[in-house]
Design an enzyme around this catalytic site. Structure first.
Site, PDB file in Angstrom:
ATOM      1  N   SER A   1       0.982  -1.211  -0.143  1.00  0.00           N
ATOM      2  CA  SER A   1      -0.007   0.043   0.052  1.00  0.00           C
ATOM      3  C   SER A   1       0.809   1.282   0.039  1.00  0.00           C
ATOM      4  O   SER A   1       2.239   1.231  -0.056  1.00  0.00           O
ATOM      5  CB  SER A   1      -0.830   0.219   1.292  1.00  0.00           C
ATOM      6  OG  SER A   1      -0.154   0.153   2.426  1.00  0.00           O
TER       7      SER A   1
ATOM      8  N   ASP B   1      -0.754  -1.445  -4.169  1.00  0.00           N
ATOM      9  CA  ASP B   1      -2.097  -1.510  -3.495  1.00  0.00           C
ATOM     10  C   ASP B   1      -2.683  -0.158  -3.320  1.00  0.00           C
ATOM     11  O   ASP B   1      -1.796   0.711  -2.926  1.00  0.00           O
ATOM     12  CB  ASP B   1      -2.010  -2.369  -2.405  1.00  0.00           C
ATOM     13  CG  ASP B   1      -3.362  -3.191  -2.225  1.00  0.00           C
ATOM     14  OD1 ASP B   1      -4.272  -3.007  -2.958  1.00  0.00           O
ATOM     15  OD2 ASP B   1      -3.522  -3.723  -0.985  1.00  0.00           O
TER      16      ASP B   1
ATOM     17  N   GLU C   1     -11.514   0.642  -8.760  1.00  0.00           N
ATOM     18  CA  GLU C   1     -12.304   0.272  -7.628  1.00  0.00           C
ATOM     19  C   GLU C   1     -13.775   1.047  -7.580  1.00  0.00           C
ATOM     20  O   GLU C   1     -13.422   2.032  -7.675  1.00  0.00           O
ATOM     21  CB  GLU C   1     -11.501   0.167  -6.349  1.00  0.00           C
ATOM     22  CG  GLU C   1     -12.166  -0.325  -5.065  1.00  0.00           C
ATOM     23  CD  GLU C   1     -11.223  -0.531  -4.098  1.00  0.00           C
ATOM     24  OE1 GLU C   1     -10.160  -0.983  -4.032  1.00  0.00           O
ATOM     25  OE2 GLU C   1     -11.716  -0.134  -2.742  1.00  0.00           O
TER      26      GLU C   1
ATOM     27  N   HIS D   1     -10.911  -7.586  -2.259  1.00  0.00           N
ATOM     28  CA  HIS D   1     -10.278  -6.945  -1.455  1.00  0.00           C
ATOM     29  C   HIS D   1     -10.416  -7.435   0.156  1.00  0.00           C
ATOM     30  O   HIS D   1     -11.744  -8.000   0.062  1.00  0.00           O
ATOM     31  CB  HIS D   1     -10.037  -5.655  -1.424  1.00  0.00           C
ATOM     32  CG  HIS D   1      -9.320  -5.085  -2.401  1.00  0.00           C
ATOM     33  ND1 HIS D   1      -8.164  -4.214  -2.198  1.00  0.00           N
ATOM     34  CD2 HIS D   1      -9.528  -5.029  -3.712  1.00  0.00           C
ATOM     35  CE1 HIS D   1      -7.652  -4.058  -3.362  1.00  0.00           C
ATOM     36  NE2 HIS D   1      -8.355  -4.375  -4.488  1.00  0.00           N
TER      37      HIS D   1
HETATM   38 ZN   LIG Z   1      -7.630  -3.509  -0.436  1.00  0.00          ZN
END
Ligand SMILES: [Zn+2]
Length: 308
Positions: free
Chosen positions: A48, A80, A134, A215
């Site tokens: 991330s 990520d 997303e 996720h």
């Molecule tokens: Zn995630």
């Protein structure tokens, strides 16, 4: 399996999913690689923005690339939850295999517009890179929550998924289908499990017609994972379970050797603890039969630190 796209196609054909595990240090990376090698299955390492800041964008890219080349093993790297274009560009330039460009907090039209623009920029830097978009609400932190997070922006609809994929041309879609980031304390104790909206996954898959990522997989019921993969999930993210195992292994290493100061004598406990979780999840996602985990730490009995 020379690249992530090939690995995804193969997973789709075989009815398996690629395990995606977040890391922030070489202990976790060692554990993920060792478990994947043991089972001989492809694996995705995720970092991330926070994890990247800690380990270094170009440094983790160099580490993963060197492992893949030296071992000739399908280990891939994903940026990520990247919330800004400059951070996505840095990952593309560093040679990441994939980027999750996550503007799901914005209104859908704005998410579409900016994701589309980002894809053009990222593919001009690295034509082979896969970009994941997303939509919907799956919460934020991969941490331990006292209470269920507010997921009021809701689940993804098949119509939204189709519109988003066709408008942006994302390679991979991350929908909200009952999943969420992080785990509740009751999940750490193994008393409750996350449940997924399987029919919704199947409808999103047939509408979007791209690989799908789940996720926030930590703490999900095993049977729901199997059904989700059968319904079209191709990548599954596990983070919180690894973090819990990392802490637990580290505490064990310290407790067993109270006078030890040599890191490489303490840290193997953390490696082993994380590895057991990764192995258990990879077995499930890759439908590896007949190999029992070497230890009692399975997804069913994931223990947490004593104070949990
Ligand atoms: Zn995630």
């Amino acid at each position: 399996m020379r690249n992530l796209r090939d690995a995804l196609q193969r997973a789709q054909q075989r009815g398996t999913a690629i395990g995606h595990f977040n890391i922030a240090d070489s202990v976790q990376l060692k554990a993920v690689l060792a478990a994947a090698q043991e089972l001989n299955v492809p694996v995705l390492v995720g970092v991330s923005e926070g994890e990247r800041e800690f380990i270094g964008v170009r440094q983790i890219a160099a580490l993963v690339r060197s492992l893949r080349e030296e071992l000739d093993f399908p280990i891939f790297l994903n940026a990520d939850h990247t919330h800004s274009l400059p951070n996505a560009v840095a990952a593309a330039k560093a040679g990441f295999d994939a980027i999750v460009f996550d503007l799901s907090a914005l209104p859908l039209e704005e998410n579409v517009r900016q994701t589309k623009e980002a894809i053009e920029v990222l593919k001009s830097i690295s034509p082979g890179i896969l970009v994941e978009g997303e939509i919907g609400d799956i919460g934020t932190g991969s941490e331990i929550h006292d209470a269920p997070p507010d997921l009021s922006r809701g689940l993804t609809t098949p119509e939204e998924a189709k519109q988003f994929v066709e408008s942006t041309r994302v390679d991979i879609l991350a929908p909200a289908v009952g999943n969420m980031h992080g785990m509740l304390k009751s999940m750490i104790r193994g008393q409750t499990k996350k449940h997924l909206d399987i029919p919704r996954i199947a409808k999103i898959k047939s509408a979007a017609r791209v690989p799908l990522t789940l996720h926030g997989g930590s703490g999900t019921d095993d049977e729901h994972f199997r059904s989700a993969i059968a319904a079209g999930i191709n990548i599954i993210h596990i983070n919180t379970e690894l973090r819990v195992a990392w802490r637990r292994g580290l505490e064990e290493g310290l407790a067993k050797q109270p006078n030890e100061v040599v890191p490489y004598k303490i840290l193997p406990f953390a490696v082993e603890s994380v590895k057991q979780v990764v192995r258990s999840r990879l077995r499930l996602f890759n439908r590896v039969e007949g190999l029992q985990p070497a230890s009692a730490l399975s997804s069913q009995t994931l223990p947490g630190p004593a104070e949990l």
